[in-house]
Scaffold this active site. Structure first.
Site, PDB file in Angstrom:
ATOM      1  N   LYS A  13      19.555  22.221   4.515  1.00 37.80           N
ATOM      2  CA  LYS A  13      18.587  22.841   5.435  1.00 37.80           C
ATOM      3  C   LYS A  13      18.972  24.292   5.740  1.00 37.80           C
ATOM      4  O   LYS A  13      18.138  25.188   5.690  1.00 37.80           O
ATOM      5  CB  LYS A  13      18.500  22.036   6.758  1.00 37.80           C
ATOM      6  CG  LYS A  13      18.190  20.558   6.558  1.00 37.80           C
ATOM      7  CD  LYS A  13      18.122  19.817   7.867  1.00 37.80           C
ATOM      8  CE  LYS A  13      19.423  19.734   8.663  1.00 37.80           C
ATOM      9  NZ  LYS A  13      20.499  18.989   7.986  1.00 37.80           N
ATOM     10  N   ARG A  88      16.238  16.491  16.929  1.00 37.03           N
ATOM     11  CA  ARG A  88      17.057  15.460  16.286  1.00 37.03           C
ATOM     12  C   ARG A  88      16.845  14.106  16.928  1.00 37.03           C
ATOM     13  O   ARG A  88      17.468  13.126  16.512  1.00 37.03           O
ATOM     14  CB  ARG A  88      18.519  15.828  16.443  1.00 37.03           C
ATOM     15  CG  ARG A  88      19.175  16.409  15.209  1.00 37.03           C
ATOM     16  CD  ARG A  88      20.593  16.698  15.600  1.00 37.03           C
ATOM     17  NE  ARG A  88      21.485  16.739  14.486  1.00 37.03           N
ATOM     18  CZ  ARG A  88      21.806  17.860  13.846  1.00 37.03           C
ATOM     19  NH1 ARG A  88      21.250  18.997  14.161  1.00 37.03           N
ATOM     20  NH2 ARG A  88      22.688  17.813  12.877  1.00 37.03           N
ATOM     21  N   ARG A 122      31.819  22.094   1.194  1.00 35.79           N
ATOM     22  CA  ARG A 122      31.219  23.233   1.921  1.00 35.79           C
ATOM     23  C   ARG A 122      32.296  24.138   2.526  1.00 35.79           C
ATOM     24  O   ARG A 122      33.296  23.665   3.059  1.00 35.79           O
ATOM     25  CB  ARG A 122      30.308  22.726   3.041  1.00 35.79           C
ATOM     26  CG  ARG A 122      29.806  23.884   3.909  1.00 35.79           C
ATOM     27  CD  ARG A 122      28.632  23.526   4.750  1.00 35.79           C
ATOM     28  NE  ARG A 122      28.880  22.430   5.664  1.00 35.79           N
ATOM     29  CZ  ARG A 122      27.947  21.890   6.426  1.00 35.79           C
ATOM     30  NH1 ARG A 122      26.701  22.325   6.350  1.00 35.79           N
ATOM     31  NH2 ARG A 122      28.239  20.903   7.232  1.00 35.79           N
ATOM     32  N   ARG A 155      34.474  23.204   8.121  1.00 31.07           N
ATOM     33  CA  ARG A 155      34.093  22.752   9.465  1.00 31.07           C
ATOM     34  C   ARG A 155      34.822  21.463   9.841  1.00 31.07           C
ATOM     35  O   ARG A 155      35.039  20.599   9.004  1.00 31.07           O
ATOM     36  CB  ARG A 155      32.572  22.499   9.517  1.00 31.07           C
ATOM     37  CG  ARG A 155      31.771  23.740   9.763  1.00 31.07           C
ATOM     38  CD  ARG A 155      30.276  23.572   9.560  1.00 31.07           C
ATOM     39  NE  ARG A 155      29.677  22.379  10.121  1.00 31.07           N
ATOM     40  CZ  ARG A 155      28.366  22.129  10.103  1.00 31.07           C
ATOM     41  NH1 ARG A 155      27.528  23.007   9.558  1.00 31.07           N
ATOM     42  NH2 ARG A 155      27.888  21.020  10.612  1.00 31.07           N
ATOM     43  N   ARG A 166      28.171  11.182  11.270  1.00 31.79           N
ATOM     44  CA  ARG A 166      26.944  11.985  11.315  1.00 31.79           C
ATOM     45  C   ARG A 166      25.816  11.303  10.553  1.00 31.79           C
ATOM     46  O   ARG A 166      24.654  11.367  10.964  1.00 31.79           O
ATOM     47  CB  ARG A 166      27.223  13.374  10.736  1.00 31.79           C
ATOM     48  CG  ARG A 166      28.030  14.240  11.695  1.00 31.79           C
ATOM     49  CD  ARG A 166      28.707  15.377  10.991  1.00 31.79           C
ATOM     50  NE  ARG A 166      27.810  16.364  10.469  1.00 31.79           N
ATOM     51  CZ  ARG A 166      28.109  17.193   9.474  1.00 31.79           C
ATOM     52  NH1 ARG A 166      29.298  17.141   8.891  1.00 31.79           N
ATOM     53  NH2 ARG A 166      27.239  18.073   9.059  1.00 31.79           N
TER      54      ARG A 166
HETATM   55  P1  AP5 Z   1      23.865  23.164   4.158  1.00 39.61           P
HETATM   56  O1  AP5 Z   1      22.738  24.081   3.870  1.00 39.61           O
HETATM   57  O2  AP5 Z   1      25.001  23.668   4.982  1.00 39.61           O
HETATM   58  O3  AP5 Z   1      23.311  21.774   4.725  1.00 39.61           O
HETATM   59  P2  AP5 Z   1      22.635  21.438   6.110  1.00 39.61           P
HETATM   60  O4  AP5 Z   1      21.512  20.508   5.821  1.00 39.61           O
HETATM   61  O5  AP5 Z   1      22.301  22.699   6.858  1.00 39.61           O
HETATM   62  O6  AP5 Z   1      23.826  20.621   6.769  1.00 39.61           O
HETATM   63  P3  AP5 Z   1      24.529  20.668   8.182  1.00 39.61           P
HETATM   64  O7  AP5 Z   1      25.766  19.840   8.023  1.00 39.61           O
HETATM   65  O8  AP5 Z   1      24.720  22.080   8.682  1.00 39.61           O
HETATM   66  O9  AP5 Z   1      23.503  19.973   9.029  1.00 39.61           O
HETATM   67  P4  AP5 Z   1      23.771  19.146  10.217  1.00 39.61           P
HETATM   68  O10 AP5 Z   1      22.368  18.851  10.560  1.00 39.61           O
HETATM   69  O11 AP5 Z   1      24.661  17.992  10.123  1.00 39.61           O
HETATM   70  O12 AP5 Z   1      24.645  20.124  11.141  1.00 39.61           O
HETATM   71  P5  AP5 Z   1      24.225  21.133  12.288  1.00 39.61           P
HETATM   72  O13 AP5 Z   1      24.975  22.366  12.080  1.00 39.61           O
HETATM   73  O14 AP5 Z   1      22.756  21.176  12.465  1.00 39.61           O
HETATM   74  O15 AP5 Z   1      24.424  22.639   2.749  1.00 39.61           O
HETATM   75  C1  AP5 Z   1      25.565  21.821   2.682  1.00 39.61           C
HETATM   76  C2  AP5 Z   1      26.434  22.228   1.473  1.00 39.61           C
HETATM   77  O16 AP5 Z   1      25.702  21.975   0.280  1.00 39.61           O
HETATM   78  C3  AP5 Z   1      26.796  23.711   1.443  1.00 39.61           C
HETATM   79  O17 AP5 Z   1      28.097  23.828   0.953  1.00 39.61           O
HETATM   80  C4  AP5 Z   1      25.781  24.328   0.465  1.00 39.61           C
HETATM   81  O18 AP5 Z   1      26.333  25.444  -0.207  1.00 39.61           O
HETATM   82  C5  AP5 Z   1      25.516  23.165  -0.481  1.00 39.61           C
HETATM   83  N1  AP5 Z   1      24.136  23.119  -0.952  1.00 39.61           N
HETATM   84  C6  AP5 Z   1      23.011  23.348  -0.214  1.00 39.61           C
HETATM   85  N2  AP5 Z   1      21.913  23.161  -0.986  1.00 39.61           N
HETATM   86  C7  AP5 Z   1      22.366  22.807  -2.228  1.00 39.61           C
HETATM   87  C8  AP5 Z   1      21.710  22.482  -3.456  1.00 39.61           C
HETATM   88  N3  AP5 Z   1      20.376  22.482  -3.555  1.00 39.61           N
HETATM   89  N4  AP5 Z   1      22.475  22.139  -4.511  1.00 39.61           N
HETATM   90  C9  AP5 Z   1      23.833  22.134  -4.412  1.00 39.61           C
HETATM   91  N5  AP5 Z   1      24.506  22.441  -3.274  1.00 39.61           N
HETATM   92  C10 AP5 Z   1      23.777  22.773  -2.194  1.00 39.61           C
HETATM   93  O19 AP5 Z   1      24.791  20.331  13.570  1.00 39.61           O
HETATM   94  C11 AP5 Z   1      26.168  20.185  13.804  1.00 39.61           C
HETATM   95  C12 AP5 Z   1      26.387  19.423  15.093  1.00 39.61           C
HETATM   96  O20 AP5 Z   1      25.807  20.158  16.213  1.00 39.61           O
HETATM   97  C13 AP5 Z   1      25.721  18.035  15.165  1.00 39.61           C
HETATM   98  O21 AP5 Z   1      26.513  17.033  14.565  1.00 39.61           O
HETATM   99  C14 AP5 Z   1      25.617  17.854  16.701  1.00 39.61           C
HETATM  100  O22 AP5 Z   1      26.839  17.510  17.277  1.00 39.61           O
HETATM  101  C15 AP5 Z   1      25.248  19.265  17.171  1.00 39.61           C
HETATM  102  N6  AP5 Z   1      23.786  19.474  17.199  1.00 39.61           N
HETATM  103  C16 AP5 Z   1      23.088  20.369  16.455  1.00 39.61           C
HETATM  104  N7  AP5 Z   1      21.782  20.277  16.723  1.00 39.61           N
HETATM  105  C17 AP5 Z   1      21.635  19.313  17.659  1.00 39.61           C
HETATM  106  C18 AP5 Z   1      20.520  18.742  18.310  1.00 39.61           C
HETATM  107  N8  AP5 Z   1      19.258  19.145  18.041  1.00 39.61           N
HETATM  108  N9  AP5 Z   1      20.731  17.748  19.212  1.00 39.61           N
HETATM  109  C19 AP5 Z   1      21.991  17.332  19.508  1.00 39.61           C
HETATM  110  N10 AP5 Z   1      23.105  17.816  18.901  1.00 39.61           N
HETATM  111  C20 AP5 Z   1      22.921  18.802  17.970  1.00 39.61           C
END
Ligand code: AP5
Length: 207
Positions: A13, A88, A122, A155, A166
Protein backbone atom coordinates in the site's frame (compact mmCIF):
# COMPACT_ATOMS: atom_id res chain seq x y z
CA UNK A 1 -10.24 12.21 -5.52
CA UNK A 2 -10.55 10.53 -2.11
CA UNK A 3 -8.98 7.08 -2.09
CA UNK A 4 -8.53 4.46 0.59
CA UNK A 5 -5.80 1.84 0.17
CA UNK A 6 -6.97 -1.27 1.97
CA UNK A 7 -5.08 -4.52 2.34
CA UNK A 8 -3.02 -6.67 4.71
CA UNK A 9 0.31 -5.53 6.14
CA UNK A 10 3.00 -5.73 3.49
CA UNK A 11 0.57 -5.75 0.55
CA UNK A 12 2.44 -2.78 -0.92
CA UNK A 13 0.00 0.00 0.00
CA UNK A 14 2.70 2.47 1.00
CA UNK A 15 4.90 1.66 -2.00
CA UNK A 16 2.02 2.13 -4.42
CA UNK A 17 0.75 5.26 -2.70
CA UNK A 18 4.15 6.93 -3.13
CA UNK A 19 3.78 6.41 -6.91
CA UNK A 20 0.02 6.99 -7.12
CA UNK A 21 0.31 10.55 -5.74
CA UNK A 22 1.97 11.51 -9.05
CA UNK A 23 -1.15 10.35 -10.88
CA UNK A 24 -3.97 11.56 -8.63
CA UNK A 25 -2.20 14.66 -7.22
CA UNK A 26 -3.51 14.37 -3.67
CA UNK A 27 -1.47 13.80 -0.48
CA UNK A 28 -0.52 10.33 0.73
CA UNK A 29 -1.59 10.06 4.35
CA UNK A 30 -0.32 7.00 6.23
CA UNK A 31 -1.42 6.62 9.84
CA UNK A 32 1.48 4.19 10.37
CA UNK A 33 3.97 6.84 9.16
CA UNK A 34 2.36 9.47 11.42
CA UNK A 35 2.64 7.15 14.44
CA UNK A 36 6.26 6.23 13.61
CA UNK A 37 7.19 9.92 13.24
CA UNK A 38 5.60 10.61 16.66
CA UNK A 39 7.61 7.74 18.15
CA UNK A 40 10.85 9.06 16.63
CA UNK A 41 10.10 12.53 18.03
CA UNK A 42 9.26 11.02 21.45
CA UNK A 43 6.10 13.15 21.54
CA UNK A 44 3.29 12.31 23.99
CA UNK A 45 1.49 10.48 21.16
CA UNK A 46 4.66 8.58 20.31
CA UNK A 47 5.24 7.50 23.91
CA UNK A 48 1.62 6.34 24.12
CA UNK A 49 1.65 4.22 20.95
CA UNK A 50 5.20 2.80 20.78
CA UNK A 51 4.55 -0.50 22.57
CA UNK A 52 1.28 -0.96 20.65
CA UNK A 53 3.01 -0.64 17.26
CA UNK A 54 5.89 -2.87 18.33
CA UNK A 55 3.45 -5.63 19.30
CA UNK A 56 1.45 -5.45 16.06
CA UNK A 57 -1.83 -4.50 17.79
CA UNK A 58 -3.98 -1.52 16.76
CA UNK A 59 -3.98 1.91 18.37
CA UNK A 60 -7.41 2.69 19.86
CA UNK A 61 -10.08 4.06 17.53
CA UNK A 62 -10.62 7.38 19.34
CA UNK A 63 -6.94 8.38 19.12
CA UNK A 64 -6.65 7.32 15.49
CA UNK A 65 -9.89 8.95 14.36
CA UNK A 66 -8.97 12.29 16.00
CA UNK A 67 -5.56 12.17 14.32
CA UNK A 68 -7.05 11.58 10.85
CA UNK A 69 -9.82 14.14 11.32
CA UNK A 70 -7.20 16.79 12.13
CA UNK A 71 -4.94 15.75 9.25
CA UNK A 72 -7.77 15.84 6.70
CA UNK A 73 -8.71 19.36 7.82
CA UNK A 74 -5.33 20.65 6.61
CA UNK A 75 -5.30 22.66 3.38
CA UNK A 76 -3.49 20.11 1.21
CA UNK A 77 -6.10 17.42 1.93
CA UNK A 78 -9.19 19.48 1.15
CA UNK A 79 -9.22 18.34 -2.51
CA UNK A 80 -8.69 14.69 -1.65
CA UNK A 81 -6.35 12.09 -0.21
CA UNK A 82 -4.86 8.65 -0.44
CA UNK A 83 -5.45 7.14 2.98
CA UNK A 84 -3.04 4.26 3.64
CA UNK A 85 -3.69 2.25 6.81
CA UNK A 86 -6.93 4.01 7.72
CA UNK A 87 -9.66 2.98 8.31
CA UNK A 88 -8.73 -0.32 9.91
CA UNK A 89 -11.94 -1.01 11.82
CA UNK A 90 -15.64 -0.56 11.11
CA UNK A 91 -15.94 2.25 13.73
CA UNK A 92 -13.06 4.08 11.97
CA UNK A 93 -14.85 3.69 8.60
CA UNK A 94 -18.08 5.00 10.06
CA UNK A 95 -16.32 7.99 11.60
CA UNK A 96 -14.59 8.78 8.29
CA UNK A 97 -17.94 8.70 6.47
CA UNK A 98 -19.07 11.44 8.85
CA UNK A 99 -16.26 13.87 8.00
CA UNK A 100 -14.76 12.95 4.60
CA UNK A 101 -15.98 9.69 3.05
CA UNK A 102 -14.02 8.07 0.17
CA UNK A 103 -14.85 8.07 -3.56
CA UNK A 104 -13.18 4.69 -4.01
CA UNK A 105 -11.56 1.96 -1.92
CA UNK A 106 -8.71 0.02 -3.50
CA UNK A 107 -8.36 -3.45 -2.02
CA UNK A 108 -4.84 -4.87 -2.40
CA UNK A 109 -5.28 -8.61 -2.71
CA UNK A 110 -2.29 -10.80 -1.75
CA UNK A 111 -1.72 -14.15 0.03
CA UNK A 112 -0.03 -14.35 3.47
CA UNK A 113 3.01 -16.18 2.06
CA UNK A 114 3.86 -13.19 -0.16
CA UNK A 115 3.28 -10.79 2.75
CA UNK A 116 5.80 -12.62 4.92
CA UNK A 117 8.45 -12.44 2.17
CA UNK A 118 7.83 -8.73 1.60
CA UNK A 119 7.89 -7.72 5.26
CA UNK A 120 10.87 -9.93 6.08
CA UNK A 121 13.02 -8.05 3.53
CA UNK A 122 11.63 -4.55 4.01
CA UNK A 123 13.99 -1.70 4.94
CA UNK A 124 12.51 1.69 5.88
CA UNK A 125 14.12 5.13 5.88
CA UNK A 126 14.39 6.67 9.36
CA UNK A 127 14.12 10.16 7.89
CA UNK A 128 11.48 10.14 5.15
CA UNK A 129 9.74 6.77 5.70
CA UNK A 130 10.43 5.46 2.16
CA UNK A 131 10.34 1.68 1.81
CA UNK A 132 12.85 -0.60 0.08
CA UNK A 133 13.25 -4.35 -0.14
CA UNK A 134 16.54 -6.23 -0.01
CA UNK A 135 15.53 -8.39 -3.02
CA UNK A 136 12.48 -6.83 -4.75
CA UNK A 137 13.54 -3.16 -4.58
CA UNK A 138 16.99 -2.62 -3.10
CA UNK A 139 18.42 0.88 -2.56
CA UNK A 140 21.29 1.97 -4.83
CA UNK A 141 23.62 2.00 -1.82
CA UNK A 142 23.18 -0.54 0.97
CA UNK A 143 21.26 0.86 3.99
CA UNK A 144 21.07 4.38 2.50
CA UNK A 145 17.80 5.94 1.29
CA UNK A 146 17.79 6.82 -2.44
CA UNK A 147 15.53 9.81 -1.80
CA UNK A 148 17.02 11.65 1.19
CA UNK A 149 20.22 9.79 2.15
CA UNK A 150 18.70 8.72 5.49
CA UNK A 151 19.62 5.49 7.26
CA UNK A 152 17.54 2.40 6.44
CA UNK A 153 16.37 0.18 9.30
CA UNK A 154 14.16 -2.86 9.92
CA UNK A 155 10.88 -1.88 11.61
CA UNK A 156 10.32 -3.44 15.05
CA UNK A 157 6.96 -4.78 13.84
CA UNK A 158 8.63 -6.60 10.93
CA UNK A 159 9.85 -9.33 13.32
CA UNK A 160 8.30 -12.75 12.67
CA UNK A 161 6.16 -12.71 15.85
CA UNK A 162 4.76 -9.22 15.17
CA UNK A 163 4.04 -10.07 11.52
CA UNK A 164 1.95 -13.05 12.69
CA UNK A 165 0.06 -10.83 15.12
CA UNK A 166 -0.54 -8.13 12.48
CA UNK A 167 -1.98 -10.69 10.07
CA UNK A 168 -4.34 -11.97 12.79
CA UNK A 169 -5.41 -8.42 13.64
CA UNK A 170 -5.94 -7.71 9.95
CA UNK A 171 -8.18 -10.75 9.52
CA UNK A 172 -10.26 -10.04 12.62
CA UNK A 173 -10.61 -6.28 12.55
CA UNK A 174 -9.75 -4.92 9.10
CA UNK A 175 -10.81 -7.58 6.55
CA UNK A 176 -14.52 -6.99 7.40
CA UNK A 177 -14.08 -3.58 5.71
CA UNK A 178 -13.87 -5.38 2.34
CA UNK A 179 -17.53 -6.43 2.61
CA UNK A 180 -18.48 -3.11 4.20
CA UNK A 181 -17.20 -1.10 1.23
CA UNK A 182 -18.25 -3.68 -1.39
CA UNK A 183 -21.83 -3.35 -0.15
CA UNK A 184 -21.57 0.41 -0.67
CA UNK A 185 -20.37 -0.10 -4.25
CA UNK A 186 -17.02 1.60 -3.51
CA UNK A 187 -14.60 -1.34 -3.63
CA UNK A 188 -12.17 -2.13 -6.46
CA UNK A 189 -9.85 -5.14 -6.18
CA UNK A 190 -6.24 -4.91 -7.33
CA UNK A 191 -4.03 -7.98 -7.69
CA UNK A 192 -1.05 -6.95 -5.52
CA UNK A 193 1.12 -10.01 -6.30
CA UNK A 194 3.01 -8.80 -9.40
CA UNK A 195 6.00 -6.42 -9.43
CA UNK A 196 5.41 -2.79 -8.45
CA UNK A 197 5.07 -1.36 -11.99
CA UNK A 198 2.47 -4.00 -12.91
CA UNK A 199 0.47 -3.29 -9.74
CA UNK A 200 0.63 0.42 -10.62
CA UNK A 201 -0.77 -0.42 -14.06
CA UNK A 202 -3.62 -2.41 -12.45
CA UNK A 203 -4.30 0.63 -10.26
CA UNK A 204 -4.46 2.97 -13.30
CA UNK A 205 -7.06 0.69 -14.87
CA UNK A 206 -9.43 0.93 -11.93
CA UNK A 207 -9.21 4.73 -11.66
P1 AP5 B 1 4.86 -1.67 1.77
O1 AP5 B 1 4.49 -0.78 0.65
O2 AP5 B 1 5.70 -1.12 2.88
O3 AP5 B 1 3.56 -2.41 2.34
P2 AP5 B 1 2.34 -1.82 3.16
O4 AP5 B 1 1.12 -2.46 2.61
O5 AP5 B 1 2.38 -0.32 3.17
O6 AP5 B 1 2.67 -2.47 4.58
P3 AP5 B 1 2.73 -1.90 6.05
O7 AP5 B 1 3.39 -2.97 6.85
O8 AP5 B 1 3.35 -0.52 6.10
O9 AP5 B 1 1.26 -1.80 6.36
P4 AP5 B 1 0.65 -1.95 7.69
O10 AP5 B 1 -0.74 -1.68 7.29
O11 AP5 B 1 0.86 -3.18 8.46
O12 AP5 B 1 1.46 -0.90 8.59
P5 AP5 B 1 1.16 0.62 8.94
O13 AP5 B 1 2.41 1.35 8.81
O14 AP5 B 1 -0.07 1.10 8.27
O15 AP5 B 1 5.60 -2.95 1.14
C1 AP5 B 1 6.16 -3.94 1.96
C2 AP5 B 1 7.50 -4.42 1.37
O16 AP5 B 1 7.24 -5.05 0.11
C3 AP5 B 1 8.49 -3.30 1.08
O17 AP5 B 1 9.77 -3.77 1.37
C4 AP5 B 1 8.33 -3.02 -0.42
O18 AP5 B 1 9.54 -2.57 -0.99
C5 AP5 B 1 7.93 -4.40 -0.95
N1 AP5 B 1 6.98 -4.33 -2.05
C6 AP5 B 1 5.91 -3.49 -2.16
N2 AP5 B 1 5.23 -3.76 -3.30
C7 AP5 B 1 5.89 -4.79 -3.91
C8 AP5 B 1 5.68 -5.51 -5.13
N3 AP5 B 1 4.64 -5.23 -5.93
N4 AP5 B 1 6.53 -6.52 -5.43
C9 AP5 B 1 7.58 -6.80 -4.61
N5 AP5 B 1 7.83 -6.15 -3.45
C10 AP5 B 1 7.00 -5.15 -3.11
O19 AP5 B 1 0.76 0.45 10.50
C11 AP5 B 1 1.71 0.11 11.47
C12 AP5 B 1 1.04 0.07 12.83
O20 AP5 B 1 0.50 1.38 13.17
C13 AP5 B 1 -0.16 -0.88 12.96
O21 AP5 B 1 0.23 -2.21 13.23
C14 AP5 B 1 -0.91 -0.24 14.15
O22 AP5 B 1 -0.30 -0.54 15.37
C15 AP5 B 1 -0.72 1.26 13.88
N6 AP5 B 1 -1.81 1.81 13.05
C16 AP5 B 1 -1.67 2.35 11.81
N7 AP5 B 1 -2.87 2.73 11.34
C17 AP5 B 1 -3.78 2.43 12.29
C18 AP5 B 1 -5.19 2.56 12.36
N8 AP5 B 1 -5.91 3.07 11.34
N9 AP5 B 1 -5.82 2.13 13.49
C19 AP5 B 1 -5.11 1.62 14.53
N10 AP5 B 1 -3.76 1.45 14.52
C20 AP5 B 1 -3.11 1.85 13.39
Amino acid sequence: MKLIFLGPPGAGKGTLAAKAVEIVKVPHISTGNIFRAAIAAQSPLGLKVKSILDSGALVDDATTIDLVRERLAQADALQGYILDGFPRTIPQAEALAGFSGPDKVVNFDIPDTAVVKRLGGRRTCRQCGANFHVVFGPPKQENVCDHCGGELYTRDDDREEAIKKRLEVYREQTAPLIGYYRDKGLLADVDARPAVEAVLENFRKIL
